[in-house]
Design an enzyme around this catalytic site. Sequence first.
Site, PDB file in Angstrom:
ATOM      1  N   HIS A 295      77.286  53.290  41.856  1.00 59.22           N
ATOM      2  CA  HIS A 295      78.349  54.056  42.530  1.00 59.22           C
ATOM      3  C   HIS A 295      78.533  53.582  43.961  1.00 59.22           C
ATOM      4  CE1 HIS A 295      79.801  57.979  44.519  1.00 59.22           C
ATOM      5  NE2 HIS A 295      80.843  57.338  44.028  1.00 59.22           N
TER       6      HIS A 295
ATOM      7  N   HIS B 235      74.412  61.067  44.743  1.00 61.82           N
ATOM      8  CA  HIS B 235      75.445  61.864  44.070  1.00 61.82           C
ATOM      9  C   HIS B 235      75.065  62.132  42.620  1.00 61.82           C
ATOM     10  CE1 HIS B 235      77.319  59.167  47.132  1.00 61.82           C
ATOM     11  NE2 HIS B 235      77.660  60.333  47.615  1.00 61.82           N
TER      12      HIS B 235
END
Length: 171
Positions: free
Chosen positions: A100, A119
């Site tokens: 990510h 996250h």
Amino acid sequence: MASVSRRTFLKMGGSVAAGVAIGASELAQAAPTTAGETQVTLPYKKQVIARAQKLQVNKPVAFNYPDAASPCVLIKMGTPVPGGVGPDRDIVAYSTQCTHMGCPVNYDAEKRIFKCPCHFSMFDAEQAGQMISGQATENLPSIVLEYNHTDDTVRAVAVEGLIYGRQSNVL
Ligand code: FES
């Protein structure tokens, strides 16, 4: 070596600059495809990571590949897994940079998954780094391994998937 098409040359981007430093002949092996376009296989160094008999099940071994700026782990899963090498077809390795935004992922030995603390993306260590959930959209890059029966060594030989932040895995 066959010539590299203009389109493939552009796709290689910065790799070409690196090729100047290491020698153009070492940069890429090119082969013509049936479509008439040239396919480029980027070179990777082979690097001994471990001896299979010394690995403990579910105990990650940290290393860097294909260069010092790319942290990875190798794990003997204890049962055969996709892409696994070694006498038990159970040794795999992954980049530990989340796909990510590049945060370092942590290995959860109990669940056998990688978890990203930034996250909360999760990746399956037993299924070729497959993304399970979270913000990431790509699987964790797998480090391609080879096992040498003669000396029991496990070597990293390539990367499947793009390591976060790179245009190619050899820069
Ligand atoms: Fe890993 Fe965002 S950096 S989920």
